[in-house]
Design a protein around this motif. Sequence first.
Motif, PDB file in Angstrom:
ATOM      1  N   ILE A  58       0.899  -1.462   0.381  1.00 18.15           N
ATOM      2  CA  ILE A  58      -0.180   0.003  -0.039  1.00 18.15           C
ATOM      3  C   ILE A  58       0.579   0.970  -0.178  1.00 18.15           C
ATOM      4  O   ILE A  58       1.148   1.661   1.197  1.00 18.15           O
ATOM      5  N   ASN A  59       0.800   1.577  -1.435  1.00 16.76           N
ATOM      6  CA  ASN A  59       1.939   3.336  -1.722  1.00 16.76           C
ATOM      7  C   ASN A  59       1.105   4.125  -0.766  1.00 16.76           C
ATOM      8  O   ASN A  59       0.516   4.567  -1.729  1.00 16.76           O
ATOM      9  N   ASP A  60       1.419   4.627   0.791  1.00 19.37           N
ATOM     10  CA  ASP A  60       0.539   5.726   0.806  1.00 19.37           C
ATOM     11  C   ASP A  60       1.047   7.305   0.711  1.00 19.37           C
ATOM     12  O   ASP A  60       1.685   8.029   1.678  1.00 19.37           O
ATOM     13  N   GLY A  61       0.912   7.192  -0.616  1.00 20.51           N
ATOM     14  CA  GLY A  61       1.186   8.856  -1.142  1.00 20.51           C
ATOM     15  C   GLY A  61       2.418   8.734  -0.940  1.00 20.51           C
ATOM     16  O   GLY A  61       2.763  10.672  -0.805  1.00 20.51           O
ATOM     17  N   SER A  62       3.394   7.889  -1.806  1.00 23.05           N
ATOM     18  CA  SER A  62       4.591   8.737  -1.205  1.00 23.05           C
ATOM     19  C   SER A  62       4.994   9.490  -2.304  1.00 23.05           C
ATOM     20  O   SER A  62       4.589   9.855  -3.392  1.00 23.05           O
ATOM     21  N   LYS A  63       6.442  11.125  -1.548  1.00 19.10           N
ATOM     22  CA  LYS A  63       6.654  11.780  -2.503  1.00 19.10           C
ATOM     23  C   LYS A  63       7.888  11.776  -2.869  1.00 19.10           C
ATOM     24  O   LYS A  63       8.779  11.860  -3.243  1.00 19.10           O
ATOM     25  N   ASP A  64       8.615   9.899  -2.862  1.00 21.67           N
ATOM     26  CA  ASP A  64      10.131  10.112  -3.553  1.00 21.67           C
ATOM     27  C   ASP A  64       9.849   8.899  -4.402  1.00 21.67           C
ATOM     28  O   ASP A  64       8.756   9.035  -5.218  1.00 21.67           O
ATOM     29  N   LYS A  65      10.532   8.286  -5.226  1.00 22.31           N
ATOM     30  CA  LYS A  65      10.662   6.838  -5.700  1.00 22.31           C
ATOM     31  C   LYS A  65       9.661   5.431  -5.839  1.00 22.31           C
ATOM     32  O   LYS A  65       9.558   5.382  -6.893  1.00 22.31           O
ATOM     33  N   THR A  66       9.855   6.216  -4.536  1.00 21.48           N
ATOM     34  CA  THR A  66       8.717   4.452  -4.124  1.00 21.48           C
ATOM     35  C   THR A  66       7.898   3.739  -4.851  1.00 21.48           C
ATOM     36  O   THR A  66       7.423   3.205  -6.181  1.00 21.48           O
ATOM     37  N   PRO A  67       6.867   5.155  -5.563  1.00 18.11           N
ATOM     38  CA  PRO A  67       5.558   4.555  -6.580  1.00 18.11           C
ATOM     39  C   PRO A  67       6.301   3.704  -7.824  1.00 18.11           C
ATOM     40  O   PRO A  67       5.747   3.139  -8.408  1.00 18.11           O
ATOM     41  N   GLN A  68       7.650   5.095  -7.955  1.00 19.53           N
ATOM     42  CA  GLN A  68       8.239   4.408  -9.590  1.00 19.53           C
ATOM     43  C   GLN A  68       8.451   2.897  -9.642  1.00 19.53           C
ATOM     44  O   GLN A  68       8.688   2.255 -10.224  1.00 19.53           O
ATOM     45  N   ILE A  69       9.595   3.175  -8.294  1.00 18.86           N
ATOM     46  CA  ILE A  69      10.133   1.276  -7.995  1.00 18.86           C
ATOM     47  C   ILE A  69       8.856   0.640  -7.957  1.00 18.86           C
ATOM     48  O   ILE A  69       9.282  -0.927  -8.932  1.00 18.86           O
ATOM     49  N   LEU A  70       7.896   0.649  -7.287  1.00 13.93           N
ATOM     50  CA  LEU A  70       6.826  -0.897  -6.990  1.00 13.93           C
ATOM     51  C   LEU A  70       6.028  -0.976  -8.876  1.00 13.93           C
ATOM     52  O   LEU A  70       6.763  -1.673  -9.033  1.00 13.93           O
TER      53      LEU A  70
END
Length: 255
Positions: A58-70
Amino acid sequence: MSSTTEHTQGILVTLMQPQEHTQSSPKVLIIVPAYNEEANISAVVADLEKLPYDYVVINDGSKDKTPQILDEIKACHVDLCRNLGIGGAVQTGYKYALENNYDIAIQFDGDGQHDSGCIERLVQPIIDGEANMTIGSRFICEENEFLSSRARRAGITVLSNLIKLTTGQRIYDVTSGFRAADRGIIADFARSYPSDYPEPESAACMIAGGRKVKEVGVIMHERQGGSSSISAKSALYYMVKVGLSIILVRPYEKR
């Protein structure tokens, strides 16, 4: 394992086809809340993909590169359109577990502190009917070398005493986010879950409501990168808010 992508009300959901389960094998989901975990999330997902269980980050609105990595590693994940905090992220995972008919849901932090080799320890008491919820404890496991700071351990002791006072049951590692829940508690948490620092309050609610909660010794590691969501500045607020919530604990209604 194939994947699909869906767009629902501003939430991007990348889903993998679930593992096959035999009749005698419970359907288990690992819920991984993650906020700004670009330094850790790839290794955490790689570790979980070795296990015979499904998982969802659950990507909680991350502002770093977490969503891109996922996206790059094709992880099964839900991208929340804004930061809901740990309570909202975890509850999203429980809603996902409920809607997809899982028997057991496991909370597993996205910062690399939890040891996937200990997941079986959490699951087995639920399978055996000994518990509705298990809590992974670093304080009752002799294998642990990382026990957190002295100040944090002192705060945990205070909260542990409050839970003992209000419910009659001692939980030593009350802030542990390494937990497993059965189908009934999945439904409870999908319906209602504390928003801030939810672990002590939700555990107290389950015990007060007559659920069988068992503490299980697990190994925990020091965070490998990033920073904790609880800063020194927020520690006092944390203690007051959680302490009051435990004192005023109201059990979940059995359904």
